[in-house]
Design an enzyme around this catalytic site. Structure first.
Site, short mmCIF file in Angstrom:
data_model
loop_
_atom_site.label_atom_id
_atom_site.label_comp_id
_atom_site.label_asym_id
_atom_site.label_seq_id
_atom_site.Cartn_x
_atom_site.Cartn_y
_atom_site.Cartn_z
N ILE A 222 10.61 -4.57 -0.89
CA ILE A 222 11.19 -4.18 0.40
C ILE A 222 11.36 -5.41 1.28
O ILE A 222 12.37 -5.57 1.97
CB ILE A 222 10.32 -3.11 1.10
N GLY B 207 4.99 -11.14 -5.20
CA GLY B 207 6.40 -11.36 -4.91
C GLY B 207 7.00 -12.35 -5.88
O GLY B 207 6.30 -12.92 -6.72
N ASP C 82 -0.92 -17.83 2.62
CA ASP C 82 -1.62 -16.56 2.85
C ASP C 82 -1.67 -16.25 4.36
O ASP C 82 -1.87 -17.16 5.17
CB ASP C 82 -3.06 -16.70 2.31
N TYR D 63 -6.32 2.14 0.05
CA TYR D 63 -5.03 1.51 0.43
C TYR D 63 -4.54 2.11 1.75
O TYR D 63 -4.24 1.38 2.70
CB TYR D 63 -3.99 1.71 -0.67
N LYS E 88 -4.07 0.46 5.75
CA LYS E 88 -2.84 0.50 6.56
C LYS E 88 -3.15 1.13 7.92
O LYS E 88 -2.68 0.64 8.96
CB LYS E 88 -1.75 1.29 5.83
N PHE F 87 8.22 6.56 4.01
CA PHE F 87 8.04 7.58 2.98
C PHE F 87 8.38 6.90 1.65
O PHE F 87 7.98 5.73 1.47
CB PHE F 87 8.84 8.84 3.38
N LEU G 95 7.82 6.73 -9.07
CA LEU G 95 8.62 7.61 -9.93
C LEU G 95 9.93 7.00 -10.38
O LEU G 95 10.23 6.96 -11.58
CB LEU G 95 8.91 8.93 -9.18
N ARG H 279 -1.66 14.05 -11.32
CA ARG H 279 -2.32 12.76 -11.01
C ARG H 279 -3.26 13.00 -9.83
O ARG H 279 -2.87 13.68 -8.86
CB ARG H 279 -1.25 11.73 -10.63
C1 WQD Z 1 6.28 10.39 -6.43
C2 WQD Z 1 6.23 11.72 -7.19
C3 WQD Z 1 4.25 11.97 -8.54
C4 WQD Z 1 5.34 8.68 -11.27
C5 WQD Z 1 3.18 6.27 -3.46
C6 WQD Z 1 2.05 5.74 -2.65
C7 WQD Z 1 2.49 5.53 -1.24
C8 WQD Z 1 3.74 4.68 -1.21
C9 WQD Z 1 4.82 5.27 -2.10
C10 WQD Z 1 3.18 2.42 -0.69
C11 WQD Z 1 4.84 12.36 -7.18
C12 WQD Z 1 5.51 11.91 -9.41
C13 WQD Z 1 5.34 9.60 -10.24
C14 WQD Z 1 5.45 9.14 -12.60
C15 WQD Z 1 5.56 11.40 -11.82
N1 WQD Z 1 3.44 3.37 -1.62
N2 WQD Z 1 5.45 10.94 -10.52
N3 WQD Z 1 5.55 10.49 -12.83
O1 WQD Z 1 2.65 8.95 -4.87
O2 WQD Z 1 4.50 9.81 -3.33
O3 WQD Z 1 3.57 7.53 -2.99
O4 WQD Z 1 4.27 5.40 -3.40
O5 WQD Z 1 3.21 2.53 0.50
O6 WQD Z 1 1.44 4.87 -0.58
O7 WQD Z 1 1.04 6.73 -2.64
O8 WQD Z 1 5.01 7.97 -4.94
O9 WQD Z 1 6.54 7.42 -6.78
O10 WQD Z 1 4.02 7.40 -7.24
O11 WQD Z 1 5.20 9.58 -6.91
O12 WQD Z 1 5.64 12.62 -12.06
O13 WQD Z 1 5.44 8.34 -13.60
O14 WQD Z 1 6.55 11.49 -8.55
O15 WQD Z 1 3.34 12.94 -9.02
O16 WQD Z 1 5.01 13.77 -7.14
P1 WQD Z 1 3.87 8.68 -4.05
P2 WQD Z 1 5.19 8.02 -6.53
#
Ligand code: WQD
Length: 327
Positions: free
Chosen positions: A12, A36, A50, A140, A144, A168, A189, A281
């Site tokens: 980002i 990075g 740092d 984590y 924040k 989000f 995801l 998870r």
């Molecule tokens: C999204 C959805 C999983 C991977 C996380 C961090 C949050 C922020 C964003 C930093 C969920 C599902 C995921 C996979 C799956 N990061 N999933 N298979 O958990 O909403 O947020 O990333 O700021 O702090 O918690 O994002 O992309 O991990 O999951 O089914 O291989 O996809 O269960 O429903 P999340 P995610």
């Protein structure tokens, strides 16, 4: 007018750095390159270091005439934070406090901070509002929130003003496929969907289809990383115009399920997404998506990209960069 961008060599951070420069602002990127990638910084002025190195931060601020900051630098692996909390408290919280101390010494008083919807944990209601209960469920997320609170106190007792952006689910890549997420280091995801679609993983593991959601899979608010970058520009403009400190959700306001992401990927790419349903998870809430009305009313910001734009840009990036910036 120079913007110090900590963590500007990250996913980002690098995309936001490019956009900030396109508005005519000078920048200087500070990044350890631990996570990075130097290539992501391009020809932006860069210092490897740092945020906890106060002497270096003060030197960079003076040499570059820094007068505003976008603070991305942090470790962000939720699972790792639960296994190694001190690494996260030290780097994220103590590092940020050293950064803010150095900024105070240099009279730098405008900070945009990269926070996360994870501070809500399992939301008490959706869409989530900024005033809703904060319920960190990971170290984590707690780091924040601790940084948010630190900024809150600086706003009360000093002339520092800040905009806290609670992201989000950031996803997608730049339209020109030159900047994006490295799926080798991401648990998210969309990179995992692309990995399975492009044959770099046998299947996508869907973490549970027994949630109380329309199709049983997890629902999240996926926001295009370029829309997210624009929110940072709006925040800098707001602070430059003497805006008061504020905390805003940054999302689309819409929830999308894992199955809907799979379906959209098959539609956009014309390829099948091989997937298998596995167990949930730990710590995953059923639904989490934003009420983004505050950022819209405060900054006039609204997302412009669609879910299809996210999928198409992610697919193009991962197709051409299977090894991220090492491709
Ligand atoms: C999204 C959805 C999983 C991977 C996380 C961090 C949050 C922020 C964003 C930093 C969920 C599902 C995921 C996979 C799956 N990061 N999933 N298979 O958990 O909403 O947020 O990333 O700021 O702090 O918690 O994002 O992309 O991990 O999951 O089914 O291989 O996809 O269960 O429903 P999340 P995610």
């Amino acid at each position: 007018m120079t913007v110090l961008i900590t963590g500007g060599a990250g996913y980002i951070g690098s995309i936001t750095t490019r956009l900030i420069r396109s508005t005519g602002r000078a920048v200087v990127v500070l990044d350890t390159l631990e996570n990075g990638h130097k290539a992501a910084v391009g020809d932006a002025p860069f210092v490897q270091g740092d945020i906890a190195d106060s002497q270096l931060v003060e030197q960079v601020c003076k040499e570059h005439g820094v007068d505003e900051v976008v603070h991305f630098a942090a470790y962000k692996a939720v699972g790792e934070s639960m296994e190694n909390p001190s690494k996260y408290f030290q780097n994220n919280v103590t590092g940020s406090q050293k950064l803010f101390e150095a900024l105070q010494k240099c009279g730098v008083n405008r900070v945009v901070f990269s926070s996360t919807a994870a501070v809500y944990g399992t939301p008490t209601r959706v869409p989530v509002r900024e005033s809703d209960t904060l319920n960190c469920e990971s170290v984590y997320a707690e780091t924040k929130l601790m940084i948010e609170k630190t900024l809150g106190w600086y706003s009360k007792v000093s002339s520092m003003k800040s905009v806290v952006l609670r992201y989000f689910n950031a996803a997608g890549a730049t339209e020109d496929s030159t900047l994006g997420e490295d799926w080798r280091h991401s648990q998210n995801l969309i990179p995992h969907v692309m990995k399975a679609t492009l044959g770099h993983a046998p299947t996508l593991k869907v973490f549970g289809d027994d949630f109380p959601t329309p199709d049983g899979t997890g629902v999240r608010d996926y926001i295009h990383v370029e829309d997210l970058a624009r929110a940072h520009i709006a925040a800098l403009d707001y602070l430059k115009a003497s805006g008061e400190s504020i905390t805003c959700n940054v999302g689309t306001g819409f929830g999308t399920s894992v199955m809907q992401i799979i379906e959209a990927t098959e539609r956009v790419t014309g390829k099948k997404v091989p997937f298998e349903i596995v167990g949930r998870r730990a710590g995953d809430p059923a639904e989490c998506y934003a009420d983004a009305s505050l950022i819209h009313h405060t900054f006039g910001w609204s997302p412009e990209k669609s879910l299809e734009d996210i999928i198409a840009s992610a697919y193009a990036w991962h197709s051409s960069h299977p090894l991220g910036h090492d491709s």
